[in-house]
Design a protein around this motif. Structure first.
Motif, PDB file in Angstrom:
ATOM      1  N   ARG A 224     180.300 -60.987 -21.070  1.00 28.33           N
ATOM      2  CA  ARG A 224     179.401 -59.896 -21.448  1.00 28.33           C
ATOM      3  C   ARG A 224     178.831 -60.123 -22.839  1.00 28.33           C
ATOM      4  O   ARG A 224     177.670 -59.851 -23.099  1.00 28.33           O
ATOM      5  CB  ARG A 224     180.130 -58.558 -21.398  1.00 28.33           C
ATOM      6  N   ALA A 225     179.639 -60.619 -23.752  1.00 29.57           N
ATOM      7  CA  ALA A 225     179.152 -60.883 -25.102  1.00 29.57           C
ATOM      8  C   ALA A 225     178.085 -61.969 -25.080  1.00 29.57           C
ATOM      9  O   ALA A 225     177.091 -61.886 -25.778  1.00 29.57           O
ATOM     10  CB  ALA A 225     180.314 -61.287 -26.012  1.00 29.57           C
ATOM     11  N   GLY A 226     178.273 -62.988 -24.244  1.00 24.95           N
ATOM     12  CA  GLY A 226     177.280 -64.046 -24.122  1.00 24.95           C
ATOM     13  C   GLY A 226     175.990 -63.562 -23.522  1.00 24.95           C
ATOM     14  O   GLY A 226     174.904 -63.930 -23.956  1.00 24.95           O
ATOM     15  N   ARG A 227     176.077 -62.701 -22.517  1.00 25.69           N
ATOM     16  CA  ARG A 227     174.862 -62.172 -21.891  1.00 25.69           C
ATOM     17  C   ARG A 227     174.116 -61.264 -22.836  1.00 25.69           C
ATOM     18  O   ARG A 227     172.900 -61.183 -22.793  1.00 25.69           O
ATOM     19  CB  ARG A 227     175.216 -61.421 -20.605  1.00 25.69           C
TER      20      ARG A 227
ATOM     21  N   ASP B  23     171.653 -66.066 -34.267  1.00 22.73           N
ATOM     22  CA  ASP B  23     172.720 -66.897 -34.813  1.00 22.73           C
ATOM     23  C   ASP B  23     173.996 -66.086 -35.013  1.00 22.73           C
ATOM     24  O   ASP B  23     175.097 -66.561 -34.721  1.00 22.73           O
ATOM     25  CB  ASP B  23     172.291 -67.516 -36.138  1.00 22.73           C
ATOM     26  N   ALA B  24     173.851 -64.857 -35.492  1.00 28.92           N
ATOM     27  CA  ALA B  24     175.017 -63.990 -35.684  1.00 28.92           C
ATOM     28  C   ALA B  24     175.674 -63.664 -34.346  1.00 28.92           C
ATOM     29  O   ALA B  24     176.913 -63.631 -34.238  1.00 28.92           O
ATOM     30  CB  ALA B  24     174.612 -62.710 -36.402  1.00 28.92           C
ATOM     31  N   ALA B  25     174.861 -63.449 -33.312  1.00 26.62           N
ATOM     32  CA  ALA B  25     175.410 -63.156 -31.996  1.00 26.62           C
ATOM     33  C   ALA B  25     176.158 -64.354 -31.429  1.00 26.62           C
ATOM     34  O   ALA B  25     177.230 -64.204 -30.831  1.00 26.62           O
ATOM     35  CB  ALA B  25     174.297 -62.722 -31.044  1.00 26.62           C
ATOM     36  N   VAL B  26     175.627 -65.546 -31.625  1.00 26.65           N
ATOM     37  CA  VAL B  26     176.303 -66.762 -31.148  1.00 26.65           C
ATOM     38  C   VAL B  26     177.635 -66.939 -31.855  1.00 26.65           C
ATOM     39  O   VAL B  26     178.664 -67.224 -31.228  1.00 26.65           O
ATOM     40  CB  VAL B  26     175.401 -68.003 -31.351  1.00 26.65           C
ATOM     41  N   VAL B  27     177.649 -66.732 -33.164  1.00 26.44           N
ATOM     42  CA  VAL B  27     178.900 -66.840 -33.923  1.00 26.44           C
ATOM     43  C   VAL B  27     179.905 -65.804 -33.434  1.00 26.44           C
ATOM     44  O   VAL B  27     181.090 -66.109 -33.249  1.00 26.44           O
ATOM     45  CB  VAL B  27     178.639 -66.697 -35.440  1.00 26.44           C
TER      46      VAL B  27
ATOM     47  N   VAL C 220     183.577 -66.602 -31.947  1.00 30.36           N
ATOM     48  CA  VAL C 220     184.765 -66.065 -32.619  1.00 30.36           C
ATOM     49  C   VAL C 220     185.595 -65.209 -31.669  1.00 30.36           C
ATOM     50  O   VAL C 220     186.824 -65.321 -31.631  1.00 30.36           O
ATOM     51  CB  VAL C 220     184.371 -65.270 -33.888  1.00 30.36           C
ATOM     52  N   VAL C 221     184.937 -64.356 -30.892  1.00 28.07           N
ATOM     53  CA  VAL C 221     185.663 -63.512 -29.935  1.00 28.07           C
ATOM     54  C   VAL C 221     186.421 -64.382 -28.936  1.00 28.07           C
ATOM     55  O   VAL C 221     187.592 -64.167 -28.667  1.00 28.07           O
ATOM     56  CB  VAL C 221     184.704 -62.545 -29.202  1.00 28.07           C
ATOM     57  N   GLY C 222     185.747 -65.393 -28.397  1.00 27.92           N
ATOM     58  CA  GLY C 222     186.404 -66.280 -27.446  1.00 27.92           C
ATOM     59  C   GLY C 222     187.573 -67.019 -28.060  1.00 27.92           C
ATOM     60  O   GLY C 222     188.647 -67.125 -27.458  1.00 27.92           O
TER      61      GLY C 222
END
Length: 64
Positions: A9-12, A31-35, A39-41
């Motif tokens: 869900r975070a990736g989507r 970029d912040a979303a990718v980081v 980090v969550v994973g």
């Protein structure tokens, strides 16, 4: 809930923002979303909540 649901869900959540980005806008939000996704994973694996393969599958599913 599947073990990889949070990561996928975070990736989507990251991808639609990438596709609708205004021309000339900076990619800082993307970029912040990718980081955040990475980090969550990683923390899910380090804390022992999920296997690495579950997190990897979530990342791949979220990127699809």
């Amino acid at each position: 809930m599947a073990p990889l649901a949070a990561t996928s869900r975070a990736g989507r959540a990251e991808w639609p923002g990438d596709q609708r980005q205004r021309p000339g806008a900076s990619g800082e939000l993307r970029d912040a979303a990718v980081v955040l996704v990475l980090v969550v994973g990683a923390t899910r694996v380090v804390l022992g909540a999920h296997w690495f393969t579950d997190v990897l599958a979530g990342w791949l599913l979220g990127a699809a």
